[in-house]
Enzyme design. Structure first.
Site, PDB file in Angstrom:
ATOM      1  CE  LYS A  12      52.608 -19.542   7.857  1.00 57.32           C
ATOM      2  NZ  LYS A  12      53.943 -18.952   7.812  1.00 57.32           N
ATOM      3  CG  LEU A  99      52.713 -16.290   1.574  1.00 54.57           C
ATOM      4  CD1 LEU A  99      52.437 -15.959   0.112  1.00 54.57           C
ATOM      5  CD2 LEU A  99      52.176 -15.173   2.480  1.00 54.57           C
ATOM      6  CG  ASP A 136      52.897 -23.981   8.834  1.00 58.26           C
ATOM      7  OD1 ASP A 136      52.772 -25.118   8.339  1.00 58.26           O
ATOM      8  OD2 ASP A 136      53.407 -23.025   8.221  1.00 58.26           O
TER       9      ASP A 136
HETATM   10  O1  C5P Z   1      57.377 -28.905  10.089  1.00 56.03           O
HETATM   11  P1  C5P Z   1      57.746 -28.680   8.668  1.00 56.03           P
HETATM   12  O2  C5P Z   1      57.735 -29.963   7.867  1.00 56.03           O
HETATM   13  O3  C5P Z   1      56.971 -27.605   8.008  1.00 56.03           O
HETATM   14  O4  C5P Z   1      59.247 -28.191   8.685  1.00 56.03           O
HETATM   15  C1  C5P Z   1      60.055 -28.142   7.534  1.00 56.03           C
HETATM   16  C2  C5P Z   1      61.494 -27.970   7.978  1.00 56.03           C
HETATM   17  O5  C5P Z   1      61.691 -26.694   8.589  1.00 56.03           O
HETATM   18  C3  C5P Z   1      61.945 -28.965   9.028  1.00 56.03           C
HETATM   19  O6  C5P Z   1      62.422 -30.154   8.432  1.00 56.03           O
HETATM   20  C4  C5P Z   1      63.045 -28.207   9.741  1.00 56.03           C
HETATM   21  O7  C5P Z   1      64.237 -28.241   8.982  1.00 56.03           O
HETATM   22  C5  C5P Z   1      62.545 -26.787   9.717  1.00 56.03           C
HETATM   23  N1  C5P Z   1      61.808 -26.399  10.934  1.00 56.03           N
HETATM   24  C6  C5P Z   1      62.516 -26.213  12.121  1.00 56.03           C
HETATM   25  N2  C5P Z   1      61.846 -25.822  13.252  1.00 56.03           N
HETATM   26  C7  C5P Z   1      60.518 -25.591  13.225  1.00 56.03           C
HETATM   27  C8  C5P Z   1      59.793 -25.768  12.032  1.00 56.03           C
HETATM   28  C9  C5P Z   1      60.468 -26.163  10.901  1.00 56.03           C
HETATM   29  O8  C5P Z   1      63.753 -26.407  12.151  1.00 56.03           O
HETATM   30  N3  C5P Z   1      59.899 -25.168  14.338  1.00 56.03           N
END
Ligand code: C5P
Length: 299
Positions: A12, A99, A136
């Site tokens: 994406k 991505l 995501d």
């Molecule tokens: O949700 P995900 O594991 O993909 O997120 C990875 C990191 O990106 C999180 O630990 C956080 O530090 C950051 N993040 C964030 N706010 C979001 C999505 C991700 O701060 N909405």
């Protein structure tokens, strides 16, 4: 079902990405428009007694740390099921690029194992398992063009955006999502919000998306963090991109080209210059679901 089958896990980009602020849970509140691409990883699933994963292509972990294994374990727990599977993942989506490759693999695993283990869950049933795996991951249970709010995990379908011909180009250094957010966090100003996402959503609903409406608030932090980022972006423009857009939180740039031919020509010129460039295009929600199973794959 017995035996073996294959499933594609599509990448994406974000047609718009706006971060509003830091939340009490440590995540950032965002508004985004996700868009599926035809670039994909490939999962091959074989029935087996135990769960196992092998990975080829990009260097990513193949053990329990891989999101594919985390998704499989989460599904086992959710369904109270102890069945296994032998999973082979072929990585084509660049990592640390913005991505969504790992998240897409996780969602594809949930869908594939639901089918292999005959659990009878719909994509909507899988949303509560998907969201703890990554912000995501739920988007990849929907595909096409979608609005994401909250930390990105609350997704709402939008009408398909127009067909865009893209070249993705990544600097040698990737950008970890957590690092991109912490760099951005330091420069967020409370209460200064231009509702850019609203114009983008409205344009999509009215079928009149214009390039000037595309935006990504992570562009500046990527350009500051890595001087190669600006060079990669410039090279896309020099080779005919009409506009560039950072993919997610970086580090890959998407160049938008007038047609498929010009995108392919640009890719052919960029690769010998040492730039990792991939030609791809946007995918409608219908194609996202129709093309998940590669033609000729054994069922
Ligand atoms: O949700 P995900 O594991 O993909 O997120 C990875 C990191 O990106 C999180 O630990 C956080 O530090 C950051 N993040 C964030 N706010 C979001 C999505 C991700 O701060 N909405």
């Amino acid at each position: 079902m017995t035996g073996r089958f294959s499933r594609r896990a599509f990448a994406k980009i974000n047609l718009g990405l706006e971060v509003l602020g830091l939340r009490p849970d440590g995540y950032h509140e965002l508004r985004t428009v996700y868009q599926s691409l035809s670039l994909c990883d490939l999962l091959e699933i074989h029935s087996a007694k135990d769960l196992s994963l092998t990975v080829s292509g990009e260097a990513v972990p193949s053990g329990e740390d891989n999101l594919v294994m985390k998704a499989a374990r989460a599904l086992q727990r959710h369904a109270g099921c102890s069945k296994g599977a032998r999973i082979a993942l072929t990585k084509r989506i660049p990592t640390q690029a913005g991505l969504g490759g790992g998240s897409s693999d996780a969602a594809a695993t949930l869908l594939a194992l639901t089918r292999l283990w005959r659990l009878g869950f719909s994509a909507a049933d899988l949303l509560p398992i998907a969201s703890p795996l990554g912000s995501d991951v739920p988007f990849f249970l929907l595909g096409g063009t979608a609005l994401g709010i909250g930390r990105g995990e609350e997704v709402f379908p939008l009408p398909d955006g127009p067909l865009l011909h893209l070249v993705l180009a990544q600097p040698r250094a990737g950008m970890a999502t957590s690092e991109a957010y912490s760099r951005l966090s330091r420069r967020l100003t409370e209460g200064r919000q231009a509702p850019r996402i609203a114009s983008l959503v409205q344009a999509l609903v009215e079928g009149r998306l214009a390039e000037r409406l595309l935006f990504n608030c992570f562009e500046e932090v990527n350009l500051e963090a890595d001087e190669e980022s600006a060079k990669v972006r410039r090279s896309l423009l020099d080779h005919g991109a009409t506009v560039t857009l950072l993919a997610g939180s970086g580090s890959a740039w998407a160049g938008i080209f007038p047609d498929r031919e010009s995108a392919l020509t640009a890719q052919r010129h960029l690769v010998p210059r040492g730039i990792a460039a991939i030609h791809t295009s946007t995918l409608t929600r219908r194609d996202y679901w129709v093309q998940t199973t590669p033609s000729g794959a054994k069922e």
